[in-house]
Design a protein around this motif. Sequence first.
Motif, short mmCIF file in Angstrom:
data_model
loop_
_atom_site.label_atom_id
_atom_site.label_comp_id
_atom_site.label_asym_id
_atom_site.label_seq_id
_atom_site.Cartn_x
_atom_site.Cartn_y
_atom_site.Cartn_z
N LEU A 1 -10.34 7.28 -7.81
CA LEU A 1 -9.43 6.60 -6.89
C LEU A 1 -10.18 5.50 -6.15
N ARG A 2 -9.48 4.40 -5.89
CA ARG A 2 -10.05 3.27 -5.18
C ARG A 2 -9.14 2.90 -4.01
N LEU A 3 -9.74 2.58 -2.88
CA LEU A 3 -9.00 2.15 -1.70
C LEU A 3 -9.58 0.82 -1.22
N VAL A 4 -8.72 -0.14 -0.95
CA VAL A 4 -9.15 -1.43 -0.43
C VAL A 4 -8.55 -1.58 0.96
N PHE B 1 0.84 -1.20 0.00
CA PHE B 1 0.00 0.00 0.00
C PHE B 1 0.88 1.25 0.00
N GLN B 2 1.94 1.23 0.79
CA GLN B 2 2.84 2.38 0.87
C GLN B 2 3.46 2.68 -0.50
N LYS B 3 3.79 1.64 -1.25
CA LYS B 3 4.33 1.82 -2.60
C LYS B 3 3.27 2.42 -3.52
N ASP B 4 2.04 1.90 -3.43
CA ASP B 4 0.92 2.45 -4.22
C ASP B 4 0.75 3.93 -3.92
N PHE B 5 0.75 4.26 -2.63
CA PHE B 5 0.53 5.63 -2.19
C PHE B 5 1.62 6.56 -2.72
N LYS B 6 2.89 6.15 -2.59
CA LYS B 6 3.99 6.99 -3.06
C LYS B 6 3.92 7.24 -4.56
N GLU C 1 -9.36 -4.76 -7.98
CA GLU C 1 -8.42 -4.90 -6.87
C GLU C 1 -7.55 -6.14 -7.07
N ASP C 2 -6.41 -6.14 -6.40
CA ASP C 2 -5.46 -7.25 -6.47
C ASP C 2 -5.87 -8.31 -5.44
N ARG C 3 -6.67 -9.26 -5.88
CA ARG C 3 -7.18 -10.29 -4.97
C ARG C 3 -6.06 -11.17 -4.44
N THR C 4 -5.01 -11.36 -5.23
CA THR C 4 -3.86 -12.15 -4.78
C THR C 4 -3.22 -11.49 -3.56
N ARG C 5 -3.09 -10.16 -3.60
CA ARG C 5 -2.51 -9.42 -2.47
C ARG C 5 -3.39 -9.58 -1.23
N ILE C 6 -4.68 -9.49 -1.40
CA ILE C 6 -5.61 -9.62 -0.28
C ILE C 6 -5.50 -11.02 0.33
N ILE C 7 -5.58 -12.04 -0.49
CA ILE C 7 -5.56 -13.42 0.00
C ILE C 7 -4.22 -13.76 0.65
N SER C 8 -3.12 -13.33 0.03
CA SER C 8 -1.80 -13.68 0.58
C SER C 8 -1.54 -13.02 1.93
N GLU D 1 -11.18 -5.63 17.06
CA GLU D 1 -9.94 -4.95 17.43
C GLU D 1 -10.00 -3.45 17.15
N GLN D 2 -11.07 -3.00 16.46
CA GLN D 2 -11.19 -1.60 16.04
C GLN D 2 -9.94 -1.19 15.26
N LYS D 3 -9.64 -1.99 14.21
CA LYS D 3 -8.44 -1.79 13.43
C LYS D 3 -8.75 -1.86 11.94
N ILE D 4 -8.11 -0.98 11.18
CA ILE D 4 -8.23 -0.97 9.72
C ILE D 4 -6.82 -1.06 9.15
N ILE D 5 -6.66 -1.99 8.19
CA ILE D 5 -5.38 -2.12 7.51
C ILE D 5 -5.60 -1.79 6.04
N PHE D 6 -4.91 -0.76 5.56
CA PHE D 6 -5.02 -0.38 4.16
C PHE D 6 -4.22 -1.37 3.32
N ILE D 7 -4.87 -1.91 2.29
CA ILE D 7 -4.29 -2.95 1.46
C ILE D 7 -3.80 -2.41 0.13
N GLU D 8 -4.65 -1.62 -0.52
CA GLU D 8 -4.32 -1.19 -1.89
C GLU D 8 -4.97 0.16 -2.20
N LEU D 9 -4.27 0.95 -2.99
CA LEU D 9 -4.76 2.24 -3.46
C LEU D 9 -4.41 2.34 -4.94
N TYR D 10 -5.40 2.62 -5.77
CA TYR D 10 -5.13 2.72 -7.21
C TYR D 10 -6.17 3.62 -7.88
N HIS D 11 -5.87 4.01 -9.11
CA HIS D 11 -6.81 4.77 -9.91
C HIS D 11 -7.46 3.83 -10.90
N LYS D 12 -8.74 3.97 -11.11
CA LYS D 12 -9.48 3.02 -11.95
C LYS D 12 -9.01 3.02 -13.41
#
Length: 114
Positions: A77-80, A9-14, A104-111, A87-98
């Motif tokens: 823009l899309r955010l997954v 996600f950090q790479k996507d964001f940068k 979305e990258d389902r492989t990234r989510i599943i792995s 746990e009241q926790k959110i983990i950002f997985i992916e950010l991209y432009h349509k």
Amino acid sequence: MIFDELAEFQKDFKALLKKYRTLGEDLEVLKKVLDVLPDERPPFSFRIDNIGIETCVIKVKKIACKSLKGRGVNSGLRLVYAYFKDEQKIIFIELYHKNDKELEDRTRIISNFS
């Protein structure tokens, strides 16, 4: 609410930050919204089903971006993210432009969450 992000996600964001200079501010606004309403809210966001994991994964379709003046929440823009209610926790997985990517990258989510 605790916010975290995957290294991918950090790479996507940068990469997107170079194109959309206000993305940092836009993400902070989105975090404030998610802090209050983290669940899916059609048509702005919806749960991604049929990926074979129990984790609640949500895709935000409507993100306002100041760099795209006049577009409002129709920025493209899309955010997954994964939402852990107990746990009241959110983990950002992916950010991209349509325009760059259709789905979305389902492989990234599943792995990362299976």
